[in-house]
Structures are given as structure tokens and as C-alpha cells.
Design a protein around this motif. Structure first.
Motif, PDB file in Angstrom:
ATOM      1  N   GLY A  41      68.982  30.757  40.498  1.00 23.95           N
ATOM      2  CA  GLY A  41      67.823  31.131  41.632  1.00 23.95           C
ATOM      3  C   GLY A  41      66.800  30.900  40.634  1.00 23.95           C
ATOM      4  N   GLY A  42      65.795  31.888  42.063  1.00 20.67           N
ATOM      5  CA  GLY A  42      64.235  32.279  40.580  1.00 20.67           C
ATOM      6  C   GLY A  42      63.455  30.768  41.656  1.00 20.67           C
ATOM      7  N   HIS A  43      63.271  30.692  42.584  1.00 14.77           N
ATOM      8  CA  HIS A  43      61.960  29.890  43.368  1.00 14.77           C
ATOM      9  C   HIS A  43      60.590  30.202  42.450  1.00 14.77           C
ATOM     10  CE1 HIS A  43      58.826  28.564  45.797  1.00 14.77           C
ATOM     11  NE2 HIS A  43      59.716  27.439  46.010  1.00 14.77           N
ATOM     12  N   GLU A  44      60.030  28.961  42.462  1.00 14.10           N
ATOM     13  CA  GLU A  44      58.526  29.733  41.341  1.00 14.10           C
ATOM     14  C   GLU A  44      58.190  30.543  41.688  1.00 14.10           C
ATOM     15  OE1 GLU A  44      54.329  27.190  40.687  1.00 14.10           O
ATOM     16  OE2 GLU A  44      55.242  26.559  41.489  1.00 14.10           O
ATOM     17  N   GLN A  45      57.909  30.423  43.398  1.00 11.26           N
ATOM     18  CA  GLN A  45      57.520  31.841  44.195  1.00 11.26           C
ATOM     19  C   GLN A  45      58.282  33.399  44.107  1.00 11.26           C
ATOM     20  OE1 GLN A  45      55.903  30.830  47.701  1.00 11.26           O
ATOM     21  NE2 GLN A  45      54.207  29.257  46.279  1.00 11.26           N
ATOM     22  N   MET A  46      59.114  33.014  43.417  1.00 12.41           N
ATOM     23  CA  MET A  46      59.885  34.397  43.429  1.00 12.41           C
ATOM     24  C   MET A  46      61.340  34.657  42.457  1.00 12.41           C
ATOM     25  SD  MET A  46      61.254  34.166  48.061  1.00 12.41           S
ATOM     26  CE  MET A  46      62.364  32.256  47.820  1.00 12.41           C
ATOM     27  N   GLY A  47      60.176  36.041  41.451  1.00 10.69           N
ATOM     28  CA  GLY A  47      61.919  35.605  39.817  1.00 10.69           C
ATOM     29  C   GLY A  47      61.936  37.157  39.394  1.00 10.69           C
ATOM     30  N   GLY A  48      61.766  37.965  41.154  1.00 11.07           N
ATOM     31  CA  GLY A  48      62.381  38.868  40.852  1.00 11.07           C
ATOM     32  C   GLY A  48      63.646  39.339  40.932  1.00 11.07           C
ATOM     33  N   ALA A  49      64.375  38.482  41.731  1.00  9.79           N
ATOM     34  CA  ALA A  49      65.144  38.767  42.386  1.00  9.79           C
ATOM     35  C   ALA A  49      66.655  38.420  41.147  1.00  9.79           C
ATOM     36  CB  ALA A  49      66.185  37.651  43.343  1.00  9.79           C
ATOM     37  N   VAL A  50      66.272  37.164  40.200  1.00  4.37           N
ATOM     38  CA  VAL A  50      67.118  36.466  39.277  1.00  4.37           C
ATOM     39  C   VAL A  50      66.937  37.826  38.024  1.00  4.37           C
ATOM     40  CG1 VAL A  50      67.570  34.257  39.973  1.00  4.37           C
ATOM     41  CG2 VAL A  50      65.254  35.216  38.269  1.00  4.37           C
ATOM     42  N   ILE A  51      66.242  38.319  38.034  1.00  9.72           N
ATOM     43  CA  ILE A  51      66.089  39.366  36.969  1.00  9.72           C
ATOM     44  C   ILE A  51      66.882  40.776  37.747  1.00  9.72           C
ATOM     45  CG2 ILE A  51      64.235  40.827  36.085  1.00  9.72           C
ATOM     46  CD1 ILE A  51      62.437  39.272  35.834  1.00  9.72           C
ATOM     47  N   MET A  52      66.887  40.588  38.205  1.00 11.04           N
ATOM     48  CA  MET A  52      68.294  42.383  38.996  1.00 11.04           C
ATOM     49  C   MET A  52      69.155  42.192  38.212  1.00 11.04           C
ATOM     50  SD  MET A  52      65.505  44.617  41.737  1.00 11.04           S
ATOM     51  CE  MET A  52      64.933  42.496  42.950  1.00 11.04           C
ATOM     52  N   ALA A  53      69.685  40.057  38.624  1.00 14.73           N
ATOM     53  CA  ALA A  53      70.902  40.388  39.128  1.00 14.73           C
ATOM     54  C   ALA A  53      71.304  40.188  37.190  1.00 14.73           C
ATOM     55  CB  ALA A  53      71.326  38.606  39.716  1.00 14.73           C
TER      56      ALA A  53
ATOM     57  N   VAL B 169      74.756  36.958  29.297  1.00 16.40           N
ATOM     58  CA  VAL B 169      74.059  36.676  30.959  1.00 16.40           C
ATOM     59  C   VAL B 169      73.115  35.338  30.819  1.00 16.40           C
ATOM     60  CG1 VAL B 169      72.388  36.938  32.690  1.00 16.40           C
ATOM     61  CG2 VAL B 169      74.213  38.611  31.952  1.00 16.40           C
ATOM     62  N   THR B 170      73.084  34.448  30.873  1.00 11.76           N
ATOM     63  CA  THR B 170      72.235  32.899  30.913  1.00 11.76           C
ATOM     64  C   THR B 170      71.712  33.128  32.345  1.00 11.76           C
ATOM     65  OG1 THR B 170      73.080  32.205  29.787  1.00 11.76           O
ATOM     66  CG2 THR B 170      71.438  31.300  30.952  1.00 11.76           C
ATOM     67  N   VAL B 171      70.001  33.048  32.536  1.00 14.60           N
ATOM     68  CA  VAL B 171      69.563  32.926  34.540  1.00 14.60           C
ATOM     69  C   VAL B 171      68.896  31.566  33.958  1.00 14.60           C
ATOM     70  CG1 VAL B 171      67.849  33.599  35.070  1.00 14.60           C
ATOM     71  CG2 VAL B 171      68.614  35.719  34.697  1.00 14.60           C
ATOM     72  N   ILE B 172      69.112  30.564  34.777  1.00  9.63           N
ATOM     73  CA  ILE B 172      68.266  29.224  34.466  1.00  9.63           C
ATOM     74  C   ILE B 172      67.802  29.966  36.426  1.00  9.63           C
ATOM     75  CG2 ILE B 172      68.886  26.747  36.059  1.00  9.63           C
ATOM     76  CD1 ILE B 172      71.904  27.346  34.061  1.00  9.63           C
ATOM     77  N   CYS B 173      66.412  29.475  36.165  1.00  5.23           N
ATOM     78  CA  CYS B 173      65.332  30.040  37.103  1.00  5.23           C
ATOM     79  C   CYS B 173      64.142  28.925  36.802  1.00  5.23           C
ATOM     80  CB  CYS B 173      65.004  30.646  37.168  1.00  5.23           C
ATOM     81  SG  CYS B 173      64.282  31.775  36.042  1.00  5.23           S
ATOM     82  N   HIS B 174      62.869  28.835  38.115  1.00  2.00           N
ATOM     83  CA  HIS B 174      61.750  28.411  37.290  1.00  2.00           C
ATOM     84  C   HIS B 174      61.677  28.121  36.153  1.00  2.00           C
ATOM     85  CE1 HIS B 174      57.740  26.449  38.005  1.00  2.00           C
ATOM     86  NE2 HIS B 174      58.248  25.813  38.667  1.00  2.00           N
ATOM     87  N   GLN B 175      60.812  27.672  35.009  1.00  2.00           N
ATOM     88  CA  GLN B 175      60.100  28.031  33.849  1.00  2.00           C
ATOM     89  C   GLN B 175      59.023  29.146  33.975  1.00  2.00           C
ATOM     90  OE1 GLN B 175      58.691  24.982  31.520  1.00  2.00           O
ATOM     91  NE2 GLN B 175      59.310  25.996  29.894  1.00  2.00           N
ATOM     92  N   LYS B 176      58.566  29.277  34.694  1.00  2.34           N
ATOM     93  CA  LYS B 176      57.515  30.169  35.355  1.00  2.34           C
ATOM     94  C   LYS B 176      58.341  31.726  35.074  1.00  2.34           C
ATOM     95  CE  LYS B 176      54.124  31.452  39.020  1.00  2.34           C
ATOM     96  NZ  LYS B 176      53.973  31.254  40.502  1.00  2.34           N
ATOM     97  N   HIS B 177      58.690  32.302  35.583  1.00  2.00           N
ATOM     98  CA  HIS B 177      59.486  33.041  35.312  1.00  2.00           C
ATOM     99  C   HIS B 177      60.117  33.475  34.202  1.00  2.00           C
ATOM    100  CE1 HIS B 177      59.036  33.172  39.332  1.00  2.00           C
ATOM    101  NE2 HIS B 177      59.783  32.427  39.524  1.00  2.00           N
ATOM    102  N   HIS B 178      60.236  32.732  32.669  1.00  2.00           N
ATOM    103  CA  HIS B 178      60.840  32.814  31.593  1.00  2.00           C
ATOM    104  C   HIS B 178      59.810  34.324  30.843  1.00  2.00           C
ATOM    105  CE1 HIS B 178      62.868  28.884  31.545  1.00  2.00           C
ATOM    106  NE2 HIS B 178      63.458  29.376  32.138  1.00  2.00           N
ATOM    107  N   GLN B 179      58.865  33.775  30.519  1.00  2.00           N
ATOM    108  CA  GLN B 179      57.824  35.151  30.156  1.00  2.00           C
ATOM    109  C   GLN B 179      58.660  36.311  30.337  1.00  2.00           C
ATOM    110  OE1 GLN B 179      53.876  33.703  29.062  1.00  2.00           O
ATOM    111  NE2 GLN B 179      53.542  36.203  28.204  1.00  2.00           N
TER     112      GLN B 179
ATOM    113  N   MET C 129      69.688  35.006  27.727  1.00  2.00           N
ATOM    114  CA  MET C 129      69.393  33.558  28.610  1.00  2.00           C
ATOM    115  C   MET C 129      68.629  32.685  28.770  1.00  2.00           C
ATOM    116  SD  MET C 129      72.483  33.011  25.738  1.00  2.00           S
ATOM    117  CE  MET C 129      74.094  33.343  26.491  1.00  2.00           C
ATOM    118  N   LEU C 130      68.021  32.037  29.097  1.00  2.00           N
ATOM    119  CA  LEU C 130      66.998  31.249  29.755  1.00  2.00           C
ATOM    120  C   LEU C 130      67.390  29.212  29.912  1.00  2.00           C
ATOM    121  CD1 LEU C 130      64.227  33.263  29.103  1.00  2.00           C
ATOM    122  CD2 LEU C 130      65.745  33.308  31.270  1.00  2.00           C
ATOM    123  N   ARG C 131      67.590  28.915  30.800  1.00  3.02           N
ATOM    124  CA  ARG C 131      67.296  27.566  31.141  1.00  3.02           C
ATOM    125  C   ARG C 131      66.306  26.973  32.369  1.00  3.02           C
ATOM    126  NH1 ARG C 131      71.748  23.986  28.751  1.00  3.02           N
ATOM    127  NH2 ARG C 131      70.787  22.666  29.254  1.00  3.02           N
ATOM    128  N   ASP C 132      66.132  25.979  32.286  1.00  2.00           N
ATOM    129  CA  ASP C 132      64.489  25.738  32.863  1.00  2.00           C
ATOM    130  C   ASP C 132      65.474  24.834  34.061  1.00  2.00           C
ATOM    131  OD1 ASP C 132      62.570  24.983  35.369  1.00  2.00           O
ATOM    132  OD2 ASP C 132      61.758  23.542  33.422  1.00  2.00           O
TER     133      ASP C 132
END
Length: 485
Positions: free
Chosen positions: A242-254, A266-276, A286-289
Motif C-alpha cells: 500500500g502506501g500512496h505517496e501521500q499516505m505512509g502511516g497505514a503500512v507502518i502500523m500494519a 516483514v516486508t513493506v512495498i510502498c512509495h519510496q518516499k516513505h522508506h526513510q 524490509m522495503l521495496r519501491d
């Protein structure tokens, strides 16, 4: 053994079969009243109750009230009855006559001029399915305004026995003594606001024709002990998408909820903007764009994970639509995966209805359920049980209809009795999605969906021990670790 919940029509039919077998309806009324009076004496033996007002309506529920009043007077209480005009039932008239013989004072109205320690509601029973007229609404509001302990017989008057909806007002009871069997309206929808503590009054044997409507979720859930030689690969790999460019909190909580529920990876695949932000908060994720993946990349990733939760913070614009279409069919067709659809994934599912596989778990709140069914939130809440069956009929899969008394439809229908109003805050659904993915990744069929919903509710109750107001979903993590252990 799981507690069974019945439909009011089935309970009335069960009663009629009992009477058809030459058992007395008046005898059952007396037995119910006697049993309730005895439970009353036991439950409230340590409370200072001397003066009791019994409010009686016009039907058989009132008959219970007349007998209860008589038995409590015999037990030494000062009891007065406040009553509407009697209906036509012979049993009701016998009950009223019994109260007269026991010299219980009976008032032919609800004009209460003194203070009572306890008020007993015997106005309406489980047959009420219409909106109350103005006079009855006023009587219920007057009851609720009284001081002292409030007790309802069978179900708080004004509450629909099957939907838990107020019609439009209902008695706010501290305790409800429900007769013969548990009713769904005591546990879901608005019911939890009105029933207080529920006490079951068992009276007659269950026959073969009586079928359950639902089951209450068990409150004691034991997860298997971890093996001494286990490693991170032993406990499931969860993917959060998930994790649209403007909505990064939801994937973090999940994702954090998935880790705290015991997932190995756990791997999160979301917009790269939220990786940091994600790495600064949880460097074990773990993260993927999400924008850098084609279908071949996605297939490869899905082959390496055990469960996916999809849709948190995805958004609803053209970009989100493209991502949904890129992922949905692969998730729905990958039978080795446990897949949770939440939030914006449900919005797109409503726009492009598809049958879900048995390994797919959809978790709408009432507003999302309304969108999925082309209905309104009010209609969903007016009959939550009908709504969750309609969702499964239209879309297949397994379902959680979130809210007070969350409903879970898998092989059977379950009602979650735990959780609290403090959990009505943004992000709690993301946490639940992460927990479902995590525990299914670890245990697959060895844990049921309704058990995971209960663990989530118990974590919320643990978090609310210091108060419900102001709870935040991101605070759930330590409570999750506590309940899964």
C-alpha cells in the motif's frame, strides 16, 4: 465450549415445540421468574438493595415481571409494580393475580414519586421489532432517568433482539437476565451500550430443531509454544502492500503489528518516499519501491512470502487503481498465500467486483461494507448479520465486519464480545490487518480468523486499562505482544 447465539424467531419456535409436548406455558413463565429471582439474590447479595420497582408492559415479558416481583417480595424486599394495562394473555393475567395475592402494590401507570434502589425492566421481550410509539419512548426515557441499579429481563426493552438496534430508544441496563438462549442483539451493533452484564437463564433442554445463529468468540486463546530450534524463517514472512505517496502511516502500523504478533520477517512495498520514515521507526522492516516492480517482480516476491495485507493507504486515484489492478488478480489466484484485503483495496473491489478465494480475508468497517453492497452505512448497522452474509454471498472469501461486537464469517458466524470504544480511532483497522496476516503466516489453518479478531480486541482492552479516550493505534504494539504470549 463456545457459547451459542440464537435468532429470536428460533427461540420462540423452540418454546412452541416445548408447549406442544404438553408442557405448561404458565409453568415456564413461573420457572423463568423463579430462576431470575434466585440469580438476582445471588448476584446482588452484597449490594444494599431494599426497595425495588418492577416496570411491566402488556405481554408475557410483563408476566415474568409480575412473578419476579412476587418472588422478591417473598424474599423480604419492598417491591412495587408500575404497569401498563394488561394484554390478553391468560398467563399474564394469572401472573398479575398472583402478585395481587402476594400483596404487591401495583400502580396502573409509570408515575414514580419515590426513590428505589433497583428498577427492573419487564416492558417488552424479544418479540419487539417495530419502532416504539411516543408513549413507550417516554416510558423508556423515564426509566433511564431513574437512579439506582437497572436490570432488564430477557433483553433491554426497545432493543431489537437480533440486530442490536434501538427502536429508537432502549433501556440502559446494568444487568440483563436473558431467558432460554443468548440473542445476537445482546452482543453486536448498539447492544453493548444497553445490556450491561449478561446472565443466561437456562430452563428447558435444547432440541434437535434449534439451530445456532452464531457463536461467541472464545476469550482464552493459546498459541503454540515456539520450538527451541526455530528461526526467522520458521515464523512466516508477511508482505504489506500500500502506501500512496501521500499516505505512509497505514503500512507502518500494519507492518509493526505483524512483527509484534510474531511474524519472522516483514516486508513493506510502498512509495519510496516513505522508506526513510519506516526505517527510522522500525529498522527490522524490509522495503521495496512499489513503483519499481513489474509483474515478473511481483510474482517472484509472492513466491517468497506467506501472507499479504493489501490496500492500507493505497489511495483511490489513477495511480492507486493501476497498482490495485497490477496486484489483485495475482493475490486472489495465489492459493498458497493468506491474503488480507483492507481499506482502499475494498473500495476498488466494490468498483470491480470479483469472487474471492477461500484464502482471502476482507475486513470492512460499516462504511466500506455499504460501498461493497451499494447500500448505506445506516442500513448496514441496522442489520449487521444480514450485511456480512450478503458480503460473503456477493464476493465469497472470509469476512470481518468491524465495529462494536465485530462479526466474523468463516465456516460459521462468530461475534467478538471483547474490545472497547477507545478502539474507534484511525489506524486500528491497519493494525488488525497486520495481525491477521502475521498470525495466518505463522499458523495458517491452525488459527481461526475469529481468534485473531479476538486477540486484536484483547490488545485494545489491555491498552484501555488506563482509560479509553485518546488511545492511538500505534500504541497497540506492546499490548499485541502481551496477548499473543
Amino acid at each position: 465450549m463456545q457459547a451459542v447465539v440464537y435468532h429470536s424467531d428460533d427461540i420462540r419456535a423452540w418454546e412452541q415445540r416445548w408447549f406442544a409436548a404438553q408442557n405448561s406455558s404458565l409453568g415456564l413463565m413461573q420457572q423463568a421468574a423463579w430462576s431470575i429471582a434466585q440469580q438476582f439474590l445471588e448476584v446482588f447479595k452484597d449490594r444494599s438493595i431494599n426497595n425495588i420497582a418492577v416496570w411491566c408492559g402488556q405481554g408475557n415479558n410483563a408476566g415474568d415481571g409480575y412473578f419476579i416481583a412476587s418472588y422478591l417480595k417473598q424474599a423480604g424486599f419492598h417491591v412495587e409494580i408500575f404497569a401498563a394495562q394488561l394484554g390478553e394473555s391468560n398467563d399474564l393475567h394469572c401472573a398479575a393475580q398472583f402478585a395481587i395475592e402476594k400483596k404487591v402494590q401495583i400502580h396502573s401507570d409509570f408515575d414514580i414519586k419515590r426513590t428505589f434502589d433497583c428498577h427492573i425492566d419487564a416492558l417488552f421481550g424479544i418479540g419487539l421489532n417495530r419502532e416504539l410509539n411516543t408513549n413507550w419512548q417516554q416510558a423508556i426515557q423515564q426509566f433511564n432517568e431513574q437512579s439506582g441499579l437497572k436490570v432488564s429481563i430477557d433483553i433491554p426493552s426497545g432493543l431489537h433482539a437480533n440486530t442490536g438496534c434501538a427502536l429508537p430508544f432502549a433501556i440502559r441496563a446494568d444487568h440483563t437476565f436473558t431467558v432460554l438462549g443468548l440473542k445476537a442483539g445482546l452482543f453486536t451493533g448498539q447492544g453493548k451500550e444497553y445490556v450491561g452484564q449478561v446472565h443466561l437463564v437456562n430452563l428447558i433442554p435444547i432440541d434437535e430443531e434449534l439451530k445456532p445463529l452464531a457463536y461467541l468468540t472464545p476469550t482464552s486463546i493459546k498459541l503454540p509454544k515456539r520450538l527451541a530450534f526455530g528461526h526467522k524463517g520458521s515464523y512466516g514472512h508477511v508482505l504489506v502492500v500500500g502506501g500512496h505517496e501521500q499516505m505512509g502511516g497505514a503500512v507502518i502500523m500494519a507492518a509493526e503489528a505483524a512483527f509484534h504478533a510474531g511474524a519472522g520477517k516483514v516486508t513493506v512495498i510502498c512509495h519510496q518516499k516513505h522508506h526513510q520514515a519506516i526505517l527510522s521507526r522500525a529498522p527490522n522492516i524490509m522495503l521495496r519501491d512499489i513503483n519499481a516492480l513489474d509483474e515478473e517482480n511481483i510474482r517472484e516476491i509472492l513466491s517468497q512470502v506467506d501472507a499479504v495485507c493489501f490496500g492500507m493507504g493505497l489511495g483511490r486515484d489513477d495511480w492507486a487503481k493501476q497498482i490495485y489492478q497490477q496486484w489483485f488478480n495475482l493475490l486472489n489466484q495465489s492459493t498458497h498465500l493468506e491474503t488480507v484485503l483492507d481499506a482502499d483495496a475494498l473500495w476498488f473491489l466494490a468498483k470491480q467486483p470479483e469472487k474471492l478465494g477461500p484464502h482471502v480475508y476482507a475486513t470492512p468497517h460499516p462504511g466500506e461494507a455499504a460501498t461493497l453492497l451499494g447500500s448505506s452505512t445506516a442500513k448496514i448497522e441496522n442489520d449487521r448479520i444480514a450485511a456480512i452474509y450478503a458480503l460473503q454471498h456477493k464476493y465469497a472469501g472470509q469476512w470481518v465486519l468491524k465495529g462494536a461486537g465485530s462479526l466474523i464469517l468463516e465456516d460459521n458466524l462468530y461475534i467478538c464480545t471483547e474490545g472497547n470504544a477507545g478502539m474507534g480511532t484511525g489506524g486500528m483497522g491497519d493494525v488488525l490487518a497486520g495481525m491477521i496476516a502475521s498470525l495466518k503466516a505463522q499458523f495458517h489453518k491452525a488459527i481461526a480468523l475469529h481468534e485473531i479478531v479476538t486477540l486484536h480486541a484483547q490488545a485494545g482492552d489491555e491498552l484501555a486499562k488506563q482509560g479509553m479516550r485518546g488511545l492511538q493505534a500505534y500504541q497497540m504494539n506492546e499490548a499485541i505482544t502481551q496477548v499473543v504470549n
